[in-house]
Design a protein around this motif. Structure first.
Motif, mmCIF file in Angstrom:
data_model
loop_
_atom_site.group_PDB
_atom_site.id
_atom_site.type_symbol
_atom_site.label_atom_id
_atom_site.label_comp_id
_atom_site.label_asym_id
_atom_site.label_seq_id
_atom_site.Cartn_x
_atom_site.Cartn_y
_atom_site.Cartn_z
ATOM 1 N N UNK A 15 48.426 41.282 34.429
ATOM 2 C CA UNK A 15 47.644 42.017 33.427
ATOM 3 C C UNK A 15 46.384 42.605 34.046
ATOM 4 N N UNK A 16 46.028 43.804 33.612
ATOM 5 C CA UNK A 16 44.830 44.452 34.134
ATOM 6 C C UNK A 16 43.586 43.707 33.651
ATOM 7 N N UNK A 17 42.596 43.533 34.524
ATOM 8 C CA UNK A 17 41.375 42.858 34.084
ATOM 9 C C UNK A 17 40.651 43.680 33.029
ATOM 10 N N UNK A 18 40.059 42.988 32.071
ATOM 11 C CA UNK A 18 39.333 43.665 31.011
ATOM 12 C C UNK A 18 38.045 44.259 31.556
ATOM 13 N N UNK A 19 37.540 45.239 30.796
ATOM 14 C CA UNK A 19 36.321 45.926 31.224
ATOM 15 C C UNK A 19 35.151 44.955 31.299
ATOM 16 N N UNK A 20 35.107 43.973 30.371
ATOM 17 C CA UNK A 20 34.019 43.003 30.364
ATOM 18 C C UNK A 20 34.039 42.138 31.616
ATOM 19 N N UNK A 21 35.263 41.773 32.087
ATOM 20 C CA UNK A 21 35.388 40.950 33.285
ATOM 21 C C UNK A 21 34.937 41.721 34.520
ATOM 22 N N UNK A 22 35.301 43.023 34.588
ATOM 23 C CA UNK A 22 34.892 43.842 35.732
ATOM 24 C C UNK A 22 33.374 43.943 35.785
ATOM 25 N N UNK A 23 32.750 44.200 34.626
ATOM 26 C CA UNK A 23 31.290 44.316 34.569
ATOM 27 C C UNK A 23 30.615 43.003 34.921
ATOM 28 N N UNK A 24 31.195 41.901 34.471
ATOM 29 C CA UNK A 24 30.616 40.578 34.723
ATOM 30 C C UNK A 24 30.625 40.249 36.216
ATOM 31 N N UNK A 25 31.665 40.656 36.924
ATOM 32 C CA UNK A 25 31.805 40.330 38.346
ATOM 33 C C UNK A 25 31.124 41.345 39.269
ATOM 34 N N UNK A 26 30.510 42.362 38.698
ATOM 35 C CA UNK A 26 29.836 43.368 39.524
ATOM 36 C C UNK A 26 28.572 42.782 40.143
#
Length: 353
Positions: free
Chosen positions: A18-29
């Motif tokens: 599954x593609x990572x959610x936008x919130x997860x991408x922002x959190x790991x930035x």
């Protein structure tokens, strides 16, 4: 057999992740990217540049730009924020060409990538029907790393494609850009961020991320970064990852930034005052054993020598000259222990005379 094949039909196929959610991408930035200015008004401490660029957003034409100044002062962030506001997310990739000149700095890149992109025409409407400027933007980051031949080729392209393209050159050293290019650009100097602006931006990040940090730790963070907001943001993120909920102290900041504790510098200067070679050797051995960088020791010794009341101006100049020689030797790969001993004995001689 068919049933077995049906059951094993999935073998050998890679399961669809599954593609990572936008919130997860922002959190790991990294925080440097997460809190990069999204608009021109978010840029801190660069009032003149913001005033000029804000007019271009209201319909005024944009000149060719040349941003120069120390690293971490917002040069790249400013032009990226302007580009996003001018073209919007739907046209940004079509209208903006971003090149890092330290990687691609030869004349072939100017002749192929830059020239081809500059020759393309641009319409004045976005997909949503909103108007946008009828030009494209080419961003050349670290332009002071470009060869002279590449800069001369760029000059001609800037002349011919003024109707369809605007150039933004970003560099740390203005003297490395040839005069014909600087005369074709509006030049803006980016100043190191003031202590107040840097603290304000860091405290905003601390509030949003729930970081606990003491006042003296924040002061040390700002001093160690020397006006470089990117560096201070990276240090803050690293310290938070290491300490978490414990809170960040001044010692944590000094350890992460690589700054030598004041006690060690004071001990080295005291050993030089003692007129004992063995004490100087012990102090230098302690610095090497602790793993401190000799270049950082030089920087802090320089600051101490400048304000030292027991040395005359003539003696200070002798020590400063030795610091310059030692710094050059360290850049050439000389042994740190020998260079620190040479500097320490020079300081010892000037204090004793």
């Amino acid at each position: 057999m068919q049933a077995f094949l049906k059951q094993g039909g999935g073998l050998g196929k890679n399961p669809v992740k599954p593609k990572p959610k936008k919130e997860e991408i922002t959190k790991n930035k990294p925080w440097v990217e997460k809190y990069r200015p999204k608009s021109v008004d978010d840029v801190a401490h660069q009032d003149e540049v913001v005033a000029v660029l804000r007019k271009s957003l209201t319909g005024a034409d944009l000149p060719n730009l040349l941003f120069y100044g120390p690293p971490g002062t917002g040069k790249t962030s400013t032009i990226l924020a302007l580009s996003h506001e001018l073209f919007g997310p739907e046209l940004y990739k079509e209208r903006v060409l971003e090149l890092n000149a330290s990687d691609e700095r030869g004349i072939d890149v100017i002749r192929e990538k830059v020239k081809k992109f500059a020759q393309l025409t641009a319409n004045t409407y976005r997909s949503a029907g909103k108007k946008c400027p009828p030009y494209k933007i080419i961003i050349l980051d670290e332009a002071d790393s470009m060869t002279k031949a590449a800069q001369e080729a760029l000059r001609r392209t800037m002349e011919k494609q003024t109707k369809t393209t605007r150039f933004c050159l970003i560099c740390n050293y203005l003297s490395r850009i040839i005069a014909p290019i600087t005369s074709r650009c509006s030049q803006f100097r980016f100043k190191p961020l003031s202590t107040e602006d840097q603290k304000k931006r860091l405290m905003m990040v601390c509030e949003k991320e729930g970081v606990k940090i003491s006042e003296d730790a924040m002061d040390s963070l700002v001093i160690c970064s020397e006006g470089d907001l990117r560096k201070s943001m990276t240090f803050l993120h690293t310290a938070h990852r290491l300490k978490g909920e414990e809170g960040i102290s001044r010692n944590d900041v000094l350890e992460i930034t690589g700054v030598v504790p004041d006690e060690i510098i004071s001990s080295l200067i005291s050993s030089c005052r003692s007129n004992s070679y063995e004490k100087v050797q012990a102090a230098v051995n302690h610095i090497i054993a602790e793993g401190h960088a000799a270049t950082q020791v030089l920087t802090q010794l320089h600051d101490e020598i400048v304000v030292m009341p027991t040395l005359t101006d003539d003696k200070k100049s002798i020590v400063m000259e030795k610091i310059a020689v030692v710094d050059k030797c360290l850049c050439d790969g000389a042994d740190e222990y020998l260079q620190l001993m040479a500097l320490s004995t020079t300081i010892q001689q000037q204090l004793a005379s």
